[in-house]
Scaffold this active site. Structure first.
Site, PDB file in Angstrom:
ATOM      1  N   ASP A 184       0.910  -1.246  -0.029  1.00 12.09           N
ATOM      2  CA  ASP A 184      -0.083  -0.159  -0.117  1.00 12.09           C
ATOM      3  C   ASP A 184       0.924   1.183  -0.007  1.00 12.09           C
ATOM      4  OD1 ASP A 184      -2.423   1.625   0.303  1.00 12.09           O
ATOM      5  OD2 ASP A 184      -1.846   1.810   2.448  1.00 12.09           O
ATOM      6  N   SER A 185       0.267   2.479  -0.182  1.00 11.65           N
ATOM      7  CA  SER A 185       1.117   3.413  -0.273  1.00 11.65           C
ATOM      8  C   SER A 185       1.550   3.850   1.296  1.00 11.65           C
ATOM      9  CB  SER A 185       0.252   4.611  -0.887  1.00 11.65           C
ATOM     10  OG  SER A 185      -0.970   5.045   0.160  1.00 11.65           O
ATOM     11  N   CYS A 187      -4.582  -1.206  -2.066  1.00 11.37           N
ATOM     12  CA  CYS A 187      -4.722   0.153  -2.279  1.00 11.37           C
ATOM     13  C   CYS A 187      -5.478   0.313  -3.428  1.00 11.37           C
ATOM     14  CB  CYS A 187      -3.303   0.734  -2.605  1.00 11.37           C
ATOM     15  SG  CYS A 187      -3.063   2.613  -3.019  1.00 11.37           S
ATOM     16  N   ASN A 188      -6.577   1.130  -3.441  1.00 11.71           N
ATOM     17  CA  ASN A 188      -7.655   1.414  -4.255  1.00 11.71           C
ATOM     18  C   ASN A 188      -7.059   2.311  -5.253  1.00 11.71           C
ATOM     19  OD1 ASN A 188     -10.506   0.739  -3.279  1.00 11.71           O
ATOM     20  ND2 ASN A 188      -9.242   1.167  -1.543  1.00 11.71           N
ATOM     21  N   THR A 189      -6.215   3.151  -5.006  1.00 16.29           N
ATOM     22  CA  THR A 189      -5.584   4.293  -6.045  1.00 16.29           C
ATOM     23  C   THR A 189      -4.565   3.349  -6.789  1.00 16.29           C
ATOM     24  OG1 THR A 189      -5.704   5.863  -4.209  1.00 16.29           O
ATOM     25  CG2 THR A 189      -4.496   6.303  -5.974  1.00 16.29           C
ATOM     26  N   CYS A 219     -11.035   3.820   0.108  1.00 18.70           N
ATOM     27  CA  CYS A 219      -9.444   3.865   0.463  1.00 18.70           C
ATOM     28  C   CYS A 219      -9.167   2.984   1.603  1.00 18.70           C
ATOM     29  CB  CYS A 219      -9.211   5.442   0.650  1.00 18.70           C
ATOM     30  SG  CYS A 219      -7.454   5.623   1.200  1.00 18.70           S
ATOM     31  N   THR A 220      -8.037   2.325   1.632  1.00 18.15           N
ATOM     32  CA  THR A 220      -7.902   1.287   2.811  1.00 18.15           C
ATOM     33  C   THR A 220      -7.406   1.887   3.996  1.00 18.15           C
ATOM     34  OG1 THR A 220      -5.599   0.913   1.696  1.00 18.15           O
ATOM     35  CG2 THR A 220      -7.452  -0.703   1.093  1.00 18.15           C
ATOM     36  N   HIS A 221      -7.040   3.093   3.778  1.00 16.89           N
ATOM     37  CA  HIS A 221      -6.835   3.989   4.907  1.00 16.89           C
ATOM     38  C   HIS A 221      -8.192   4.264   6.000  1.00 16.89           C
ATOM     39  CE1 HIS A 221      -2.814   4.704   3.363  1.00 16.89           C
ATOM     40  NE2 HIS A 221      -2.500   5.321   4.180  1.00 16.89           N
ATOM     41  N   TYR A 257      -0.565   8.554  -2.638  1.00 22.53           N
ATOM     42  CA  TYR A 257      -0.721   8.132  -3.926  1.00 22.53           C
ATOM     43  C   TYR A 257      -1.765   8.965  -4.750  1.00 22.53           C
ATOM     44  CZ  TYR A 257       2.432   4.087  -3.713  1.00 22.53           C
ATOM     45  OH  TYR A 257       3.324   3.025  -3.433  1.00 22.53           O
TER      46      TYR A 257
HETATM   47  N1  DGL Z   1      -4.760   3.460   0.809  1.00 23.86           N
HETATM   48  C1  DGL Z   1      -4.815   3.921  -0.298  1.00 23.86           C
HETATM   49  C2  DGL Z   1      -5.824   3.840  -0.970  1.00 23.86           C
HETATM   50  O1  DGL Z   1      -6.647   2.827  -0.787  1.00 23.86           O
HETATM   51  C3  DGL Z   1      -4.271   5.451  -0.301  1.00 23.86           C
HETATM   52  C4  DGL Z   1      -3.934   6.250  -1.297  1.00 23.86           C
HETATM   53  C5  DGL Z   1      -3.098   7.321  -1.014  1.00 23.86           C
HETATM   54  O2  DGL Z   1      -2.014   7.097  -0.884  1.00 23.86           O
HETATM   55  O3  DGL Z   1      -3.553   8.761  -1.437  1.00 23.86           O
HETATM   56  O4  DGL Z   1      -6.435   4.500  -2.026  1.00 23.86           O
END
Ligand code: DGL
Length: 260
Positions: free
Chosen positions: A11-12, A74-76, A184-186, A43
């Site tokens: 993930d980011s 990470c969705n992005t 978003c996984t965060h 990201y």
């Molecule tokens: N966890 C990432 C997601 O699911 C975060 C993206 C980011 O770093 O902006 O999109």
């Protein structure tokens, strides 16, 4: 591939630990290696090309660590780079996308909200899938600008994050939605704050369990599920392993700094 090889997750930053938890719970025999690319977070504000290059870098690292499958937690990164990853590498990839489908199917008000990064909401993959799934639904999209930065700084529960979230959610509060999709996984780390802001009847959903199930299905179909315990999960951050530690506290897992 041998079934004793680890599952790689990236993930980011620390967001994908919400996915790690689901995978670890469902597949406790598997060894997992988690990469938090916190040095390059967020990201969500980067270009598609930058996200693809970062995803290649994370993949190369996990391949060096002998992983048998890679979960893009990470969705992005999924919505911008999974097609390119699958083209470039032979290893199976599991991606994550906002759970629009279950929300659209279950919504009785036919109005749902999605909170995600700019990178996810502006991606071709997201607009293609969401437009197909929401022909009879109002989908209200909001960009969680600044939220990943707050969570990465260990400030998910701060009052300043609550105020920022309240402002971000105001277009959703003005509509009568009954589902909020966390894209978003965060963001699952913001659920306590979200519950303070949203009306009690709004249900919050994410894709964590679906990703873990899909990981299991693919490993099973490839005859690659571990059959004996492969050891404790390991975590690497290229920025601040101490923050990562807070999100997986209480467990005797190895969390270290790694320059990748
Ligand atoms: N966890 C990432 C997601 O699911 C975060 C993206 C980011 O770093 O902006 O999109």
């Amino acid at each position: 591939m041998a079934n004793s090889q680890p599952i790689g997750i990236f993930d980011s930053g620390i967001g994908g630990t919400t996915i790690f938890r689901e995978i670890h719970q469902l597949l406790p025999l598997e060894k997992t290696i988690y990469l938090a690319d916190s040095k390059n977070a967020p990201y969500g504000r980067k270009s598609k090309e930058e996200i693809i290059q970062l995803s290649y870098k994370n993949t190369e690292q996990l391949l060096k660590m002998n992983c048998k499958i890679i979960v893009v937690a990470c969705n992005t990164a999924t919505t911008n780079a999974i097609k390119e990853l699958r083209k470039k590498y032979k290893i199976p990839f599991i991606g994550i996308e906002p759970a629009i489908k279950p929300a659209a199917l279950q919504s009785s008000k036919k109005k749902i909200g999605v909170l995600a990064t700019k990178g996810t909401l502006s991606s071709e993959l997201f607009s293609n899938t969401s437009s197909k799934l929401t022909t009879d639904i109002d989908l209200i999209e909001v960009v969680g600008k600044g939220l990943v930065e707050k969570i990465e700084a260990g400030k998910a529960n701060d009052e300043s994050t609550f105020l920022l979230l309240k402002e971000i959610l105001s277009p959703l509060l003005a509509q009568d939605i009954d589902y909020l999709v966390l894209g978003c996984t965060h963001y699952p780390y913001l659920i306590p704050q979200l519950k303070r802001i949203l009306p009690a009847d709004v249900k919050i959903i994410d894709s964590g369990k679906a990703v873990a199930l899909q990981t299991k299905t693919v490993l099973k179909n490839n005859n690659n599920l571990a059959t004996t315990p492969q050891g404790n999960p390991v975590f690497y951050s290229n920025k601040n392993p101490r923050i990562l530690k807070r999100f997986i506290r209480g467990k005797d897992f190895k969390i270290s700094y790694l320059d990748f």
